[in-house]
Write an enzyme that holds these catalytic residues in place. Structure first.
Site, PDB file in Angstrom:
ATOM      1  N   ILE A  43      35.900   7.578 -40.187  1.00  0.00           N
ATOM      2  CA  ILE A  43      37.248   8.059 -40.481  1.00  0.00           C
ATOM      3  C   ILE A  43      38.006   6.911 -41.154  1.00  0.00           C
ATOM      4  CG2 ILE A  43      39.386   9.028 -39.520  1.00  0.00           C
ATOM      5  CD1 ILE A  43      36.983  10.872 -39.011  1.00  0.00           C
ATOM      6  N   CYS A  53      34.123   3.351 -37.977  1.00  0.00           N
ATOM      7  CA  CYS A  53      32.758   3.733 -38.355  1.00  0.00           C
ATOM      8  C   CYS A  53      32.246   4.923 -37.532  1.00  0.00           C
ATOM      9  CB  CYS A  53      31.812   2.560 -38.142  1.00  0.00           C
ATOM     10  SG  CYS A  53      32.069   1.191 -39.266  1.00  0.00           S
ATOM     11  N   GLU A  55      29.285   5.454 -35.997  1.00  0.00           N
ATOM     12  CA  GLU A  55      28.561   5.201 -34.744  1.00  0.00           C
ATOM     13  C   GLU A  55      29.498   4.742 -33.627  1.00  0.00           C
ATOM     14  OE1 GLU A  55      28.421   3.709 -37.682  1.00  0.00           O
ATOM     15  OE2 GLU A  55      27.059   1.995 -37.653  1.00  0.00           O
ATOM     16  N   CYS A  88      27.057  -1.795 -39.330  1.00  0.00           N
ATOM     17  CA  CYS A  88      27.805  -3.012 -39.659  1.00  0.00           C
ATOM     18  C   CYS A  88      27.876  -3.934 -38.440  1.00  0.00           C
ATOM     19  CB  CYS A  88      29.207  -2.659 -40.162  1.00  0.00           C
ATOM     20  SG  CYS A  88      30.369  -2.221 -38.858  1.00  0.00           S
ATOM     21  N   CYS A  91      30.045  -2.779 -35.491  1.00  0.00           N
ATOM     22  CA  CYS A  91      29.399  -1.728 -34.694  1.00  0.00           C
ATOM     23  C   CYS A  91      28.300  -2.310 -33.804  1.00  0.00           C
ATOM     24  CB  CYS A  91      28.819  -0.647 -35.595  1.00  0.00           C
ATOM     25  SG  CYS A  91      30.110   0.400 -36.293  1.00  0.00           S
TER      26      CYS A  91
HETATM   27  N1  THU Z   1      30.509   2.692 -42.150  1.00  0.00           N
HETATM   28  C1  THU Z   1      30.108   3.279 -40.992  1.00  0.00           C
HETATM   29  O1  THU Z   1      30.590   4.350 -40.631  1.00  0.00           O
HETATM   30  N2  THU Z   1      29.174   2.650 -40.255  1.00  0.00           N
HETATM   31  C2  THU Z   1      28.606   1.454 -40.578  1.00  0.00           C
HETATM   32  O2  THU Z   1      27.928   0.843 -39.764  1.00  0.00           O
HETATM   33  C3  THU Z   1      28.786   0.923 -41.937  1.00  0.00           C
HETATM   34  C4  THU Z   1      30.007   1.414 -42.637  1.00  0.00           C
HETATM   35  C5  THU Z   1      31.535   3.360 -42.954  1.00  0.00           C
HETATM   36  C6  THU Z   1      32.855   2.631 -43.004  1.00  0.00           C
HETATM   37  C7  THU Z   1      33.433   3.140 -44.301  1.00  0.00           C
HETATM   38  O3  THU Z   1      34.098   4.360 -44.052  1.00  0.00           O
HETATM   39  C8  THU Z   1      32.224   3.437 -45.168  1.00  0.00           C
HETATM   40  O4  THU Z   1      31.106   3.476 -44.295  1.00  0.00           O
HETATM   41  C9  THU Z   1      31.966   2.407 -46.257  1.00  0.00           C
HETATM   42  O5  THU Z   1      31.918   1.129 -45.730  1.00  0.00           O
END
Ligand code: THU
Length: 134
Positions: A43, A53, A55, A88, A91
């Site tokens: 979101i 993120c 997860e 990331c 996370c």
């Molecule tokens: N994002 C995630 O949802 N999880 C991750 O572990 C890596 C990045 C999302 C954050 C952002 O909305 C998009 O991916 C681009 O970075």
């Protein structure tokens, strides 16, 4: 539930993604030991750093429904990436604290590539609550 079935749930969760800025949809599905599934998607926000993120949202969703660390069995994370989507650093830190060490972590993409891993491999030598006790 198989890992493929859990990954399918994570793919469905991508539909909930709010990602107008990156256009990068991340879906996640957390499985409990008694077979319940909690979904999350990324979101975003015009104030980019407050984006959450997928997860982390799946994990927080489970906790917000009363799920405890020891209830958790697996989590799947999916995005439209060339290789299985890698979580990331933020996370990894959150998953290291909120998921049991032996949680099955399935990283996947839309082509059917799957990488199975564990939090110790994703975040070796993690900072944790024990560091705060000195
Ligand atoms: N994002 C995630 O949802 N999880 C991750 O572990 C890596 C990045 C999302 C954050 C952002 O909305 C998009 O991916 C681009 O970075």
């Amino acid at each position: 539930m198989t890992k493929e079935e859990l990954i399918k749930e994570a793919i469905k969760a991508r539909d909930f993604s709010y990602s107008p800025y990156s256009k990068f949809k991340v879906g996640s599905a957390l499985l409990t030991k008694d077979g319940r599934i909690f979904l999350g998607a990324n979101i975003e926000n015009a104030s980019f750093p407050v984006t959450m993120c997928g997860e982390r949202n799946a994990t927080y969703n489970a906790y917000c429904h009363g799920i405890k660390k020891e209830d958790i069995s697996a989590i799947a994370i999916v995005a439209d990436t060339s290789v299985p989507c890698s979580p990331c650093g933020a996370c990894r830190q959150v998953l290291a604290e909120l998921l049991p060490e032996d949680t099955h972590i399935y990283l996947a993409n839309l082509k059917g590539d799957i990488k199975e891993t564990r939090i110790k491999d994703l975040l070796p030598y993690a900072f944790d609550a024990s560091e705060l006790k000195s």
